[in-house]
Design a protein around this motif. Structure first.
Motif, PDB file in Angstrom:
ATOM      1  N   PHE A 238      50.429  25.429  47.228  1.00 52.44           N
ATOM      2  CA  PHE A 238      49.151  25.596  47.903  1.00 52.44           C
ATOM      3  C   PHE A 238      48.887  27.101  48.068  1.00 52.44           C
ATOM      4  O   PHE A 238      49.757  27.926  47.800  1.00 52.44           O
ATOM      5  CB  PHE A 238      49.177  24.937  49.284  1.00 52.44           C
ATOM      6  CG  PHE A 238      49.670  23.515  49.281  1.00 52.44           C
ATOM      7  CD1 PHE A 238      48.787  22.461  49.214  1.00 52.44           C
ATOM      8  CD2 PHE A 238      51.043  23.249  49.355  1.00 52.44           C
ATOM      9  CE1 PHE A 238      49.248  21.147  49.214  1.00 52.44           C
ATOM     10  CE2 PHE A 238      51.509  21.931  49.359  1.00 52.44           C
ATOM     11  CZ  PHE A 238      50.605  20.887  49.284  1.00 52.44           C
ATOM     12  N   SER A 239      47.693  27.420  48.545  1.00 53.58           N
ATOM     13  CA  SER A 239      47.403  28.825  48.855  1.00 53.58           C
ATOM     14  C   SER A 239      46.431  28.880  50.019  1.00 53.58           C
ATOM     15  O   SER A 239      45.745  27.904  50.329  1.00 53.58           O
ATOM     16  CB  SER A 239      46.824  29.556  47.637  1.00 53.58           C
ATOM     17  OG  SER A 239      45.570  29.002  47.254  1.00 53.58           O
ATOM     18  N   GLY A 240      46.384  30.045  50.660  1.00 48.25           N
ATOM     19  CA  GLY A 240      45.467  30.241  51.769  1.00 48.25           C
ATOM     20  C   GLY A 240      45.394  31.713  52.130  1.00 48.25           C
ATOM     21  O   GLY A 240      46.119  32.547  51.572  1.00 48.25           O
ATOM     22  N   GLY A 241      44.501  32.032  53.044  1.00 48.95           N
ATOM     23  CA  GLY A 241      44.332  33.424  53.450  1.00 48.95           C
ATOM     24  C   GLY A 241      44.119  33.535  54.941  1.00 48.95           C
ATOM     25  O   GLY A 241      44.126  32.545  55.670  1.00 48.95           O
ATOM     26  N   THR A 242      43.906  34.748  55.404  1.00 47.67           N
ATOM     27  CA  THR A 242      43.541  34.944  56.799  1.00 47.67           C
ATOM     28  C   THR A 242      42.037  34.805  56.984  1.00 47.67           C
ATOM     29  O   THR A 242      41.543  34.739  58.113  1.00 47.67           O
ATOM     30  CB  THR A 242      44.001  36.330  57.291  1.00 47.67           C
ATOM     31  OG1 THR A 242      43.455  37.345  56.429  1.00 47.67           O
ATOM     32  CG2 THR A 242      45.519  36.440  57.264  1.00 47.67           C
ATOM     33  N   GLU A 243      41.299  34.764  55.874  1.00 46.46           N
ATOM     34  CA  GLU A 243      39.873  34.459  55.886  1.00 46.46           C
ATOM     35  C   GLU A 243      39.511  33.839  54.536  1.00 46.46           C
ATOM     36  O   GLU A 243      40.228  34.018  53.551  1.00 46.46           O
ATOM     37  CB  GLU A 243      39.038  35.711  56.144  1.00 46.46           C
ATOM     38  CG  GLU A 243      39.218  36.806  55.117  1.00 46.46           C
ATOM     39  CD  GLU A 243      38.420  38.055  55.452  1.00 46.46           C
ATOM     40  OE1 GLU A 243      37.207  38.073  55.134  1.00 46.46           O
ATOM     41  OE2 GLU A 243      39.002  38.978  56.030  1.00 46.46           O
ATOM     42  N   ALA A 244      38.427  33.102  54.499  1.00 50.62           N
ATOM     43  CA  ALA A 244      37.990  32.452  53.265  1.00 50.62           C
ATOM     44  C   ALA A 244      36.896  33.272  52.599  1.00 50.62           C
ATOM     45  O   ALA A 244      35.974  33.752  53.258  1.00 50.62           O
ATOM     46  CB  ALA A 244      37.480  31.046  53.566  1.00 50.62           C
ATOM     47  N   THR A 245      37.013  33.444  51.290  1.00 52.63           N
ATOM     48  CA  THR A 245      35.986  34.172  50.520  1.00 52.63           C
ATOM     49  C   THR A 245      35.592  33.312  49.320  1.00 52.63           C
ATOM     50  O   THR A 245      34.778  32.419  49.432  1.00 52.63           O
ATOM     51  CB  THR A 245      36.505  35.547  50.082  1.00 52.63           C
ATOM     52  OG1 THR A 245      37.746  35.393  49.364  1.00 52.63           O
ATOM     53  CG2 THR A 245      36.733  36.452  51.279  1.00 52.63           C
ATOM     54  N   ALA A 246      36.203  33.567  48.153  1.00 46.66           N
ATOM     55  CA  ALA A 246      35.978  32.770  46.955  1.00 46.66           C
ATOM     56  C   ALA A 246      37.070  33.095  45.945  1.00 46.66           C
ATOM     57  O   ALA A 246      37.632  34.195  45.958  1.00 46.66           O
ATOM     58  CB  ALA A 246      34.600  33.052  46.356  1.00 46.66           C
ATOM     59  N   PHE A 247      37.388  32.147  45.099  1.00 49.61           N
ATOM     60  CA  PHE A 247      38.331  32.358  43.997  1.00 49.61           C
ATOM     61  C   PHE A 247      37.671  33.362  43.045  1.00 49.61           C
ATOM     62  O   PHE A 247      36.629  33.092  42.459  1.00 49.61           O
ATOM     63  CB  PHE A 247      38.592  31.023  43.314  1.00 49.61           C
ATOM     64  CG  PHE A 247      39.708  31.009  42.303  1.00 49.61           C
ATOM     65  CD1 PHE A 247      40.536  32.106  42.084  1.00 49.61           C
ATOM     66  CD2 PHE A 247      39.938  29.868  41.557  1.00 49.61           C
ATOM     67  CE1 PHE A 247      41.558  32.067  41.153  1.00 49.61           C
ATOM     68  CE2 PHE A 247      40.962  29.813  40.612  1.00 49.61           C
ATOM     69  CZ  PHE A 247      41.771  30.912  40.413  1.00 49.61           C
ATOM     70  N   ASN A 248      38.286  34.534  42.907  1.00 50.11           N
ATOM     71  CA  ASN A 248      37.653  35.642  42.199  1.00 50.11           C
ATOM     72  C   ASN A 248      37.483  35.366  40.708  1.00 50.11           C
ATOM     73  O   ASN A 248      38.402  34.890  40.045  1.00 50.11           O
ATOM     74  CB  ASN A 248      38.472  36.912  42.411  1.00 50.11           C
ATOM     75  CG  ASN A 248      37.838  38.125  41.770  1.00 50.11           C
ATOM     76  OD1 ASN A 248      38.179  38.488  40.652  1.00 50.11           O
ATOM     77  ND2 ASN A 248      36.912  38.748  42.474  1.00 50.11           N
ATOM     78  N   VAL A 249      36.314  35.720  40.180  1.00 52.42           N
ATOM     79  CA  VAL A 249      36.000  35.444  38.782  1.00 52.42           C
ATOM     80  C   VAL A 249      36.930  36.183  37.824  1.00 52.42           C
ATOM     81  O   VAL A 249      37.262  35.671  36.741  1.00 52.42           O
ATOM     82  CB  VAL A 249      34.521  35.783  38.485  1.00 52.42           C
ATOM     83  CG1 VAL A 249      34.255  37.278  38.689  1.00 52.42           C
ATOM     84  CG2 VAL A 249      34.131  35.350  37.080  1.00 52.42           C
ATOM     85  N   ASN A 250      37.378  37.368  38.211  1.00 54.37           N
ATOM     86  CA  ASN A 250      38.291  38.116  37.337  1.00 54.37           C
ATOM     87  C   ASN A 250      39.672  37.461  37.282  1.00 54.37           C
ATOM     88  O   ASN A 250      40.329  37.472  36.233  1.00 54.37           O
ATOM     89  CB  ASN A 250      38.426  39.566  37.824  1.00 54.37           C
ATOM     90  CG  ASN A 250      37.126  40.328  37.710  1.00 54.37           C
ATOM     91  OD1 ASN A 250      36.381  40.177  36.738  1.00 54.37           O
ATOM     92  ND2 ASN A 250      36.830  41.153  38.705  1.00 54.37           N
ATOM     93  N   ALA A 251      40.114  36.884  38.401  1.00 54.72           N
ATOM     94  CA  ALA A 251      41.378  36.149  38.412  1.00 54.72           C
ATOM     95  C   ALA A 251      41.254  34.889  37.565  1.00 54.72           C
ATOM     96  O   ALA A 251      42.182  34.520  36.827  1.00 54.72           O
ATOM     97  CB  ALA A 251      41.773  35.805  39.842  1.00 54.72           C
ATOM     98  N   ILE A 252      40.118  34.224  37.673  1.00 57.50           N
ATOM     99  CA  ILE A 252      39.871  33.033  36.858  1.00 57.50           C
ATOM    100  C   ILE A 252      39.927  33.396  35.379  1.00 57.50           C
ATOM    101  O   ILE A 252      40.563  32.705  34.572  1.00 57.50           O
ATOM    102  CB  ILE A 252      38.513  32.406  37.217  1.00 57.50           C
ATOM    103  CG1 ILE A 252      38.552  31.841  38.641  1.00 57.50           C
ATOM    104  CG2 ILE A 252      38.118  31.329  36.209  1.00 57.50           C
ATOM    105  CD1 ILE A 252      37.193  31.438  39.182  1.00 57.50           C
ATOM    106  N   ARG A 253      39.280  34.487  35.010  1.00 56.01           N
ATOM    107  CA  ARG A 253      39.260  34.908  33.606  1.00 56.01           C
ATOM    108  C   ARG A 253      40.664  35.230  33.105  1.00 56.01           C
ATOM    109  O   ARG A 253      41.024  34.890  31.971  1.00 56.01           O
ATOM    110  CB  ARG A 253      38.353  36.126  33.434  1.00 56.01           C
ATOM    111  CG  ARG A 253      38.150  36.540  31.975  1.00 56.01           C
ATOM    112  CD  ARG A 253      37.256  37.762  31.854  1.00 56.01           C
ATOM    113  NE  ARG A 253      35.968  37.521  32.482  1.00 56.01           N
ATOM    114  CZ  ARG A 253      35.524  38.168  33.549  1.00 56.01           C
ATOM    115  NH1 ARG A 253      36.286  39.069  34.146  1.00 56.01           N
ATOM    116  NH2 ARG A 253      34.327  37.910  34.046  1.00 56.01           N
TER     117      ARG A 253
END
Length: 204
Positions: A79-94
């Motif tokens: 699983f994954s998580g953060g201290t705040e929610a943003t979005a799954f980054n497009v550069n990481a997806i690429r």
């Protein structure tokens, strides 16, 4: 597993000697946690945590499941998580797509939910969320801190059986620069390499 991803893993496992001894000692702790779970017949639950849950923590989640599959390690849940929610980054997806992952989104919101597949019917769901989101385990999990900011800002992770810091440089530092794509590819590769190393120790 998709052939391109298996080939990528086949090449990476030849590079374990590139990991420093200090780094291996940290990674060995993760392997020992997994082995202890197996011996105790407990679920293997790994939660990768970074500030925005947009880059490094998603790499961790995806590669943990991929590495477990590569070595035939059963009952691994990542699983994954953060201290705040943003979005799954497009550069990481690429960067993941360039390795061979097949990624689709539901297109429903700014913080879209993505299906990340490393084989036929071998997928995980990725979207940005706080670490104690309802889809994540509430106890009996290993918290793996992938960035220094989250490590500093989260002195206590409720429900975690243990906590380990494996901090990585943020590829976000290179966003909008000529080095952007290489930075993301390098971080993806580093996390893949180290996660494969972890599961290679479990497989022994």
């Amino acid at each position: 597993m998709f052939p391109s991803i298996k080939s990528y893993c086949d090449d990476l496992v030849k590079e374990f000697d590139c990991i420093s001894s200090n780094r291996k000692s940290i990674l060995d702790t993760i392997a020992h946690y997994i082995i202890d779970c197996q011996k105790s017949q407990l679920p293997i639950q790994l939660v990768y945590i970074c500030t925005h849950n947009s880059r490094r923590s998603h790499f961790g989640q995806v590669w943990a499941l991929t590495a477990a599959n590569y070595y035939g390690i059963q009952q691994v849940h990542a699983f994954s998580g953060g201290t705040e929610a943003t979005a799954f980054n497009v550069n990481a997806i690429r960067a993941l797509e360039n390795v061979g992952f097949q990624i689709q989104s539901n297109g429903a919101s700014q913080n879209q939910v993505y299906s990340v597949c490393f084989g036929e019917n071998e997928c995980t769901s990725c979207f940005s969320k706080i670490y104690n989101h309802e889809v994540n385990p509430t106890n009996n999990f290993l918290a793996i801190m992938t960035c220094g900011e989250a490590e500093a800002n989260c002195p206590f992770i409720p429900g975690a059986s243990a906590r380990i810091a494996t901090t990585y440089e943020d590829p976000k530092l290179y966003d909008g620069t000529p080095e952007q794509d290489k930075a993301y590819a390098d971080r993806c590769k580093q996390i893949a390499l180290e996660t494969l190393y972890v599961f290679s120790k479990v497989h022994q």
